[in-house]
Design an enzyme around this catalytic site. Structure first.
Site, PDB file in Angstrom:
ATOM      1  N   ASP A  64      51.134   8.115  61.311  1.00 41.25           N
ATOM      2  CA  ASP A  64      49.724   7.961  61.198  1.00 41.25           C
ATOM      3  C   ASP A  64      49.425   7.681  59.874  1.00 41.25           C
ATOM      4  O   ASP A  64      48.481   8.281  59.089  1.00 41.25           O
ATOM      5  CB  ASP A  64      48.826   9.233  61.598  1.00 41.25           C
ATOM      6  CG  ASP A  64      49.321   9.890  62.943  1.00 41.25           C
ATOM      7  OD1 ASP A  64      49.549   9.058  64.017  1.00 41.25           O
ATOM      8  OD2 ASP A  64      49.344  11.061  63.171  1.00 41.25           O
ATOM      9  N   GLU A 240      41.166   5.477  69.363  1.00 42.92           N
ATOM     10  CA  GLU A 240      41.098   6.333  68.431  1.00 42.92           C
ATOM     11  C   GLU A 240      41.465   5.760  66.894  1.00 42.92           C
ATOM     12  O   GLU A 240      41.686   4.568  66.894  1.00 42.92           O
ATOM     13  CB  GLU A 240      42.190   7.358  68.590  1.00 42.92           C
ATOM     14  CG  GLU A 240      43.546   7.006  68.984  1.00 42.92           C
ATOM     15  CD  GLU A 240      44.628   7.914  69.363  1.00 42.92           C
ATOM     16  OE1 GLU A 240      44.363   9.084  69.206  1.00 42.92           O
ATOM     17  OE2 GLU A 240      45.770   7.572  69.854  1.00 42.92           O
TER      18      GLU A 240
END
Length: 570
Positions: A64, A240
Site C-alpha cells: 500500500d 478503494e
C-alpha cells in the site's frame, strides 16, 4: 581485619547487582551475529546495466505505498498493520536510492495495537506535502484501540510526527487533497448508503471538505463521487485507495479496483470540480496484471493500490503494490512496493508497461546516474546479504516488534541484543518478545547465534517464521526435566504440531538457521560451531503464504523468546 559497615554495605549491593545481572542473563537469550541472505534466481538471470534498477524497490512486506514530494525530496510510506513501530517511512532524492528514516507512528500514544491480530492495525497510509502551509500530513485507518481514521502531521518527516487526531467518518483508505484556493478535502472508501448495497464487494468513494485549522472533516459535507467503480453494471468490486490530483485545471481521481488479489487494478476518473461528477477514462484500467498466463516466468501479480508523483526528470511515476509468488503460487514475502514511469502526455495517465507482464528491472529516471542500493546506508535491492551484530546503540529500523515497542523487551550490550522473555506465547494476540525482520526473497537463509540456557519447561528461545498468530514455525531451545532440547513446531490454524525434537548438550552458544528454496524450508543447528545439522527434514512453507493463511502481511523472521512455552519435546 575489621571491615567497616559502609564497606560491607557497598560489597553487599555490588554482589546483589551481579546476582541480578546473572539472573537476567540466565532467563533471557542473547542474540549476536544474525544474517539474512537472499539468493533469488531472477537477479542472476537479469543483471543490471549501468542505467537500470530492480523492481520491486522495496522487497518484502511493504504494501500500500503512498508517495509525496517537497522540492527534491521524496517520502514514501507503507501499511504496517500490527507491527510496532508503525508506518515505515523512506526518503529518496531520485526514486531509485532509498533510505529508511524511521517510522511515522513510533509511540504508544500514536499506535494502539496491543490487542489486535497481525492483519489489523494500520491500513493504507497516505502521505502528502501541503505546499500552501509547508506541512506534511499522514492520514490512515487504524483498526485497533478505538482509533478509526486518524491524521498526524509534521514540518519535517525526519523529526517525528504529532499525536493523532481522530477523524469523524467511517470507512477506510483516506487520502487528503489540498487545492490552490486554500480548500482541502478527504476522499475514502466506504459502504454504500444503508439499504443500497447491490452486490458483495459493492463499495463507494466519498469526499468530505476538510477544516485544516481543526484537522477535521466538515460535518454534512460528505458526498458519494464514485458508486461501485468504473461501471456499476459490471458489478466492480472494492473500489478503494483513492487519490485526487490536479493537472491542467482538471481533477483526476485515481483508485484501486478489483480487490487485493488476482483481479486487482488501477483506474482513473476526471472532473472539472473536486466534488465531481467524475467521469471514468475510456481506457481503464491504467495498470493491472490480471490478464496474463498464470504460469508466466518471473510473475508479478495483484498490481494496484497506486500513488503518483512528479519525478526528478519532470516525468510522472507511480508506486504501487504487487506480489511475486513462488513456483507453487505461494505468497510468502507478501505485497511489495513497485514503481513504474507514467505516461501522462494525453488526457489520462497510463502506467508504462503496466498493462503487459512486468519485467524485473527498469530504466532509471533521466539524469539519475548511480544506483547506490545496498551501499552507504541505502536500502538494499536484488540479492544481498545483511549481517547484524547488534553492536550499535541504535537498532536498525528494519527490526520491528509486534503489537508493542521493541524497547519493552530488548536491550543492546557488547554481547549482542538481549531479549527479556514475556510470559506470552507467540500464539497469543498480545505484545510478544520477538524482534522481526521481513522475508524479502523466495530463496533465503536466516541465521543467528544465541547464548541461552532455559531455566524451565516454560522457557523457550530461538527463531520463528511467522505469517500470523495462527500460522507459523518455531525453532528453539527449551527444557524437559533436567535436559535441554531443540524443538521444531508447526502451527496451522492455531493448532500446533511438534515436527521434531532433539536432546542437546548446551555448553555454549548455539547457531540456528532456517533456509528456504521456494516452498521448501529446512531448519538446522550447530552447538559446536561446526557444520549445521538439520532437524525435521524438509518442511513446507505453505502456512507462511498469504493465500493459505489469509490476512495481509508477508512472512516475518524473528528472534523469539517466551516464558510461556507450550512446545513440549517428544
Amino acid at each position: 581485619m575489621k571491615i567497616s559497615k559502609p564497606i560491607l554495605l557497598s560489597l553487599f549491593f555490588i554482589l546483589l547487582s551481579f546476582s541480578g545481572a546473572f539472573s537476567q542473563k540466565s532467563n533471557g537469550p542473547i542474540f549476536s551475529k544474525t544474517t539474512y541472505q537472499g539468493n533469488d534466481q531472477v537477479y542472476k538471470d537479469y543483471p543490471l546495466a549501468a542505467d537500470e534498477f530492480y523492481n520491486p524497490i522495496l522487497q518484502g512486506c511493504y504494501p500500500d505505498p503512498s508517495i509525496t514530494r517537497k522540492g527534491g525530496d521524496y517520502y514514501l510510506v507503507n501499511s504496517s498493520f500490527a507491527m510496532f513501530p508503525g508506518v515505515p517511512i523512506f526518503h529518496s532524492k531520485d526514486l531509485v536510492n532509498w533510505t529508511q528514516i524511521g517510522h511515522v507512528l513510533d509511540r504508544k500514544s500514536q499506535l494502539k495495537v496491543e490487542d489486535s491480530g497481525i492483519s489489523a492495525g494500520i491500513y493504507a497510509p497516505d502521505i502528502l506535502y501541503n505546499q500552501y502551509n509547508d506541512t506534511f500530513y499522514m492520514i490512515t485507518t487504524q483498526f485497533s484501540g478505538g482509533m478509526g481514521n486518524i491524521v498526524v502531521k509534521t514540518k519535517d518527516p525526519k523529526q517525528g510526527w504529532s499525536d493523532p487526531n481522530k477523524l469523524n467518518f467511517s470507512g477506510i483508505d483516506p487520502a487528503l487533497f489540498f487545492d490552490e484556493d486554500g480548500k482541502a478535502y478527504v476522499v475514502h472508501n466506504d459502504a454504500p448508503d444503508k439499504g443500497k448495497e447491490l452486490y458483495n464487494g459493492h463499495r463507494v468513494i466519498k469526499i468530505w471538505e476538510y477544516d485544516m485549522a481543526a484537522d477535521q472533516v466538515i460535518e454534512g459535507s460528505d458526498k458519494i463521487i464514485v458508486d461501485g467503480g468504473v461501471d456499476i453494471k459490471q458489478k466492480p468490486s472494492w473500489i478503494e485507495a483513492p487519490h485526487i490530483y490536479k493537472k491542467n485545471g482538471k481533477y483526476y481521481l485515481m483508485c484501486a479496483e478489483g480487490g487485493t488479489g488476482g483481479w486487482h487494478s488501477e483506474v482513473i476518473f476526471v472532473s472539472d470540480n473536486p466534488k465531481g461528477p467524475y467521469i471514468p477514462a475510456p481506457s481503464n484500467p491504467i495498470l493491472t496484471q490480471r490478464y496474463f498466463a498464470k504460469d508466466r516466468k518471473n510473475k508479478v501479480d495483484w498490481a494496484g493500490h497506486a500513488d503518483l508523483v512528479l519525478g526528478p526528470d519532470n516525468k510522472y511515476y507511480g508506486v504501487f503494490l504487487g506480489i511475486r509468488p513462488n513456483t507453487k503460487d505461494r505468497v510468502n514475502s507478501g505485497r511489495e512496493t513497485f514503481i513504474l514511469p507514467v505516461d501522462w502526455s494525453g488526457e489520462f495517465p497510463v502506467f508504462e508497461n503496466g498493462l503487459i507482464p512486468m519485467e524485473p528491472k527498469i530504466k532509471m529516471p533521466k539524469g539519475v546516474t548511480e544506483n547506490k542500493t545496498g551501499k552507504d546506508g541505502f536500502f538494499p535491492n536484488g540479492n544481498f546479504t545483511y549481517t547484524e551484530e547488534f553492536k550499535s546503540d541504535k537498532l536498525d529500523y528494519r527490526w520491528i516488534g509486534l503489537r508493542g515497542p521493541r524497547e519493552d523487551f530488548m536491550s543492546i550490550s557488547k554481547y549482542g541484543v538481549e531479549i527479556k522473555p514475556f510470559a506470552v506465547n507467540i500464539k497469543e494476540v498480545k505484545p510478544i518478545s520477538t524482534l522481526f525482520y521481513r522475508q524479502q526473497h523466495k530463496d533465503f537463509s536466516f541465521s543467528t547465534t544465541m547464548d541461552y540456557k532455559p531455566a524451565s519447561e516454560k522457557d523457550l528461545a530461538g527463531i520463528t517464521c511467522l505469517q500470523s498468530e495462527k500460522f507459523h514455525y518455531v525453532f528453539g531451545v527449551t527444557k524437559k526435566g533436567s535436559d535441554f532440547y531443540l524443538v521444531l513446531e508447526r502451527t496451522e490454524k492455531g493448532t500446533s504440531t511438534i515436527i521434531a525434537s532433539q536432546k542437546i548438550e548446551l555448553k555454549g552458544a548455539i547457531q540456528l538457521e532456517v533456509k528456504a528454496k521456494g516452498d521448501d524450508h529446512e531448519f538446522s543447528y550447530s552447538i559446536d560451531g561446526g557444520a549445521m545439522k538439520n532437524l525435521g527434514g524438509v518442511v513446507s512453507g505453505d502456512i507462511l503464504s498469504t493465500n493459505v493463511a489469509g490476512g495481509f502481511t508477508g512472512t516475518l523472521l524473528g528472534l523469539y523468546a517466551t516464558a510461556a512455552n507450550d512446545a513440549v519435546p517428544q
